[in-house]
Motif scaffolding. Structure first.
Motif, short mmCIF file in Angstrom:
data_model
loop_
_atom_site.label_atom_id
_atom_site.label_comp_id
_atom_site.label_asym_id
_atom_site.label_seq_id
_atom_site.Cartn_x
_atom_site.Cartn_y
_atom_site.Cartn_z
N ASN A 109 5.83 -7.18 -25.60
CA ASN A 109 5.67 -6.17 -26.42
C ASN A 109 5.58 -4.64 -26.63
OD1 ASN A 109 5.96 -8.45 -28.28
ND2 ASN A 109 4.01 -9.11 -28.14
N LEU A 110 5.83 -4.51 -25.14
CA LEU A 110 5.97 -3.02 -25.03
C LEU A 110 7.32 -1.80 -26.09
CD1 LEU A 110 4.98 -2.37 -21.66
CD2 LEU A 110 3.35 -1.49 -23.84
N VAL A 111 8.07 -2.58 -26.62
CA VAL A 111 9.26 -2.14 -27.33
C VAL A 111 9.14 -3.31 -28.28
CG1 VAL A 111 10.64 -1.38 -25.48
CG2 VAL A 111 11.65 -2.95 -26.32
N THR A 112 9.24 -3.05 -29.84
CA THR A 112 9.61 -4.08 -30.19
C THR A 112 10.04 -3.14 -32.05
OG1 THR A 112 7.74 -3.45 -32.07
CG2 THR A 112 6.84 -4.43 -29.87
N MET A 113 10.74 -4.67 -32.82
CA MET A 113 11.39 -4.15 -34.07
C MET A 113 10.88 -5.06 -34.92
SD MET A 113 15.39 -5.18 -32.92
CE MET A 113 15.87 -5.40 -34.60
N SER A 114 11.50 -5.03 -36.00
CA SER A 114 11.61 -6.18 -37.17
C SER A 114 12.72 -6.72 -37.25
CB SER A 114 11.53 -5.09 -38.93
OG SER A 114 12.01 -5.63 -39.61
N ALA A 115 13.24 -7.71 -37.43
CA ALA A 115 14.36 -8.99 -37.89
C ALA A 115 15.16 -8.21 -38.23
CB ALA A 115 14.02 -9.82 -37.25
N ASN A 116 15.17 -7.47 -39.22
CA ASN A 116 15.34 -6.57 -40.79
C ASN A 116 15.41 -5.95 -40.52
OD1 ASN A 116 16.14 -9.56 -41.39
ND2 ASN A 116 14.44 -10.18 -41.64
N PRO A 117 16.27 -4.77 -39.89
CA PRO A 117 15.96 -3.09 -40.49
C PRO A 117 16.35 -2.80 -41.44
CG PRO A 117 17.26 -3.47 -38.45
CD PRO A 117 16.54 -5.09 -39.09
N SER A 118 15.76 -1.80 -41.92
CA SER A 118 15.76 -0.64 -43.13
C SER A 118 15.80 0.34 -43.12
CB SER A 118 15.80 -2.23 -44.18
OG SER A 118 13.99 -2.19 -44.75
N LEU A 119 16.02 0.31 -44.64
CA LEU A 119 15.56 2.43 -44.64
C LEU A 119 14.07 1.73 -45.07
CD1 LEU A 119 17.64 4.08 -47.15
CD2 LEU A 119 17.23 4.76 -45.06
N ALA A 120 13.04 0.89 -45.67
CA ALA A 120 12.39 0.64 -46.30
C ALA A 120 11.24 0.58 -44.72
CB ALA A 120 11.79 -1.17 -46.85
N THR A 121 12.12 -0.30 -43.27
CA THR A 121 11.12 -0.87 -42.59
C THR A 121 10.88 0.71 -41.75
OG1 THR A 121 13.59 -0.84 -41.12
CG2 THR A 121 11.34 -2.68 -42.26
N LEU A 122 12.04 1.88 -41.90
CA LEU A 122 11.29 2.86 -41.62
C LEU A 122 10.67 3.65 -41.60
CD1 LEU A 122 12.02 5.61 -39.80
CD2 LEU A 122 13.63 5.68 -40.99
N GLN A 123 10.18 3.56 -43.16
CA GLN A 123 9.10 4.13 -43.59
C GLN A 123 8.12 3.20 -43.22
OE1 GLN A 123 9.87 6.96 -45.99
NE2 GLN A 123 7.73 7.26 -46.43
N GLU A 124 7.96 2.01 -43.18
CA GLU A 124 6.82 1.59 -42.31
C GLU A 124 6.21 2.59 -41.64
OE1 GLU A 124 5.75 -2.95 -43.08
OE2 GLU A 124 7.51 -2.75 -43.60
N ILE A 125 7.52 2.73 -40.79
CA ILE A 125 7.04 3.29 -38.88
C ILE A 125 6.68 4.77 -39.59
CG2 ILE A 125 8.40 4.21 -37.28
CD1 ILE A 125 9.99 1.84 -37.89
N PHE A 129 8.33 -11.74 -27.60
CA PHE A 129 9.11 -10.72 -26.61
C PHE A 129 10.08 -9.68 -27.63
CE2 PHE A 129 9.81 -14.74 -23.97
CZ PHE A 129 9.44 -13.59 -22.69
N GLY A 130 8.89 -9.35 -29.54
CA GLY A 130 8.76 -7.58 -29.57
C GLY A 130 10.52 -7.97 -30.56
N VAL A 131 10.80 -8.85 -31.23
CA VAL A 131 10.99 -8.97 -32.72
C VAL A 131 10.53 -10.01 -33.30
CG1 VAL A 131 13.44 -9.70 -33.49
CG2 VAL A 131 14.03 -8.66 -31.21
N PHE A 132 9.83 -9.29 -34.51
CA PHE A 132 9.54 -9.98 -35.63
C PHE A 132 9.75 -10.07 -36.86
CE2 PHE A 132 6.60 -8.35 -32.07
CZ PHE A 132 5.91 -9.44 -31.96
N ALA A 133 9.12 -10.98 -37.56
CA ALA A 133 9.58 -10.56 -39.02
C ALA A 133 9.73 -9.99 -39.56
CB ALA A 133 8.97 -12.75 -39.59
N THR A 134 8.37 -8.78 -39.25
CA THR A 134 8.33 -7.82 -40.26
C THR A 134 8.22 -6.89 -39.63
OG1 THR A 134 5.30 -8.30 -40.11
CG2 THR A 134 7.16 -9.44 -42.56
N MET A 135 8.23 -5.33 -40.13
CA MET A 135 7.55 -3.86 -39.39
C MET A 135 5.87 -3.84 -38.84
SD MET A 135 8.45 -1.95 -37.76
CE MET A 135 10.43 -1.50 -38.16
N ALA A 136 5.34 -5.06 -39.84
CA ALA A 136 3.98 -4.81 -39.65
C ALA A 136 3.59 -4.83 -38.20
CB ALA A 136 3.74 -5.42 -41.42
N GLU A 137 3.95 -6.56 -38.59
CA GLU A 137 4.05 -7.21 -36.59
C GLU A 137 4.55 -6.65 -35.58
OE1 GLU A 137 4.52 -11.98 -37.82
OE2 GLU A 137 5.76 -10.80 -38.62
N ALA A 138 5.18 -6.08 -35.90
CA ALA A 138 6.09 -4.91 -34.88
C ALA A 138 5.31 -3.97 -34.63
CB ALA A 138 7.61 -4.97 -35.25
#
Length: 442
Positions: free
Chosen positions: A163-179, A3-12
């Protein structure tokens, strides 16, 4: 099911990409409406609980206002009804202009409105045919997770894709950079200050950015002074002044200053003496090594009673707002501060009021208001202030349908010019031209 919350941003990112393709290839606009209807229903059920949880996590604002604010987003964010198709026809042929989805949208959520941002941007982008990958603010990660999971479960229960809306369970500046670097992401949406806007712009992708605001309001001598004071008390104190659209400084004609101030106090405000205002100013503004004074983040969105008490100012009860008389150069006038300490600036004439209000707005082109019965003054100030939102004889929330005609949205895109966003904002234009007289039957 995630339901949209993933361990990694790549999965999201991967999940959002697959969900968006499923949405546009296998579901109709009517089915999107059904999904949105169920999203509204499910969020309305948990709104009190979610709003209380958000308050406990962030400590920002007031619970009762957060419940009201989130409900507005749940019920009043426009859906597919704002997605328009246009036709152009001559004897040379027929051309259709469609509002098409971008695909995957990358979004940055603020700590001040985490649930509302997920709800509002989620509904808008579902209506537009997009999916959204959120980089939640770390201070509001749990609230954002609940909102993301609730949104997706409601869509799935209505027969739509997960998964029409998703996020990483551990958001950070690094996950933003992945986006920012993801080839899936075609559009970026963000709420924050100049640094955030600059970061998104540097990606080279299209950006819809909601930036800072320092909304001024003018009260002239023709206004209904008592009504202005009462409504501004309610407006400025709403959710402890967290909203970027909320009036932050008030310019009042000398001719009605005493009446206005007395009425504001009668509405429930605490009037500060000069000595008390100095104590509060010393608490709220801290000096950086560069010498610049900025707002102490520990007091953003906190109750006026908490701020006054910590400043060593006696306070009785729970006033929603504290006010004080000052001049146009006060830090509280010139700096955006998301807290319920509101400066009142006496003005000798209307021209001065306009000039000082425009200076305080600081070219943010965000929001402003005026309390006046003089249509020429209202017109002139509106022309010169040049804000995305401009309200006469009401709180700035009138633009969102509160005692006015408007629509709800968590994203007011002032730096990039879209203003109050809705589903149509998150679409791109596609033309289908039938040439050489094709489909022109006249």
């Amino acid at each position: 099911m995630e339901f949209g919350v993933f361990a990694t941003m790549a999965e999201a990112l991967d999940a959002a990409n697959k969900a968006q393709k499923d949405l546009v290839n296998n579901y109709s606009l009517e089915q999107r409406d059904q999904m949105i209807s169920n999203v509204r229903k499910e969020f309305e059920k948990i709104n009190d609980e979610l709003s209380n949880f958000e308050f406990e996590e962030t400590k920002f604002g007031r619970v009762e206002d957060k419940i009201d604010k989130n409900l507005g987003g749940i019920l009043n964010t426009p859906g597919t009804e704002v997605i328009k198709t246009r036709a152009f026809a001559t004897d040379k042929g027929l051309t259709i202009e469609y509002s098409a989805p971008y695909g995957v949208v990358g979004a940055v959520t603020p700590s001040t409105n985490p649930s509302l941002t997920v709800i509002g941007n989620g509904i808008s982008n579902l209506a537009a045919g997009n999916s959204v990958v959120f980089n939640a603010h770390p201070f509001a990660e749990k609230s954002s997770s609940i909102a993301v999971k609730t949104f997706n479960k409601a869509v799935v229960d209505a027969g739509g894709p997960n998964n029409l809306v998703t996020m990483s369970a551990n958001p950070s500046l690094a996950t933003l950079q992945e986006i920012l670097e993801s080839p899936y992401v075609k559009l970026l949406v963000g709420t924050g200050g100049p640094a955030m806007v600059k970061t998104l712009m540097a990606s080279g992708k299209k950006v819809i950015a909601a930036g800072a605001g320092n909304p001024p309001t003018i009260v002239d001598e023709t206004a209904d002074v008592e009504r202005a004071a009462n409504e501004l008390y309610l407006s400025t104190g709403y959710d402890n002044t967290l909203m970027c659209t909320t009036e932050k400084e008030i310019f009042v004609s000398n001719q009605v200053l005493d009446r206005f101030t007395n009425a504001f106090v009668e509405s429930g405000a605490r009037l500060l003496s000069e000595e008390e205002a100095n104590k509060v100013r010393d608490l709220i503004f801290v000096e950086l090594e560069s010498g610049e004074k900025v707002v102490n983040k520990d007091y953003i969105g906190r109750d006026a009673s908490k701020i006054l008490s910590d400043a060593g100012v006696d306070v009785e009860g729970d006033p929603r707002v504290a006010i004080f008389i000052t001049d146009k150069d006060d830090l509280f006038v010139q700096k955006e501060q998301l807290l319920p300490i509101i400066p009142i600036v006496p003005t000798p004439n209307f021209e001065s009021a306009m000039e000082w209000a425009i200076e305080a707005e600081n070219n943010n082109n965000h929001s402003a208001s005026i309390w006046s019965k003089d249509v020429y003054r209202v017109t002139e100030f509106g022309r010169r202030i040049n804000t995305s939102i401009y309200v006469q004889n009401g709180g700035t929330s009138a633009a969102f349908g509160v005692d006015g005609t408007g629509k709800d949205s968590p994203t007011i895109a002032t730096p990039t010019g879209e203003g109050i966003t809705d589903a149509s904002t998150f679409t791109r234009r596609r033309l289908f031209a039938m040439a050489n007289g094709g489909n022109y039957i006249l």
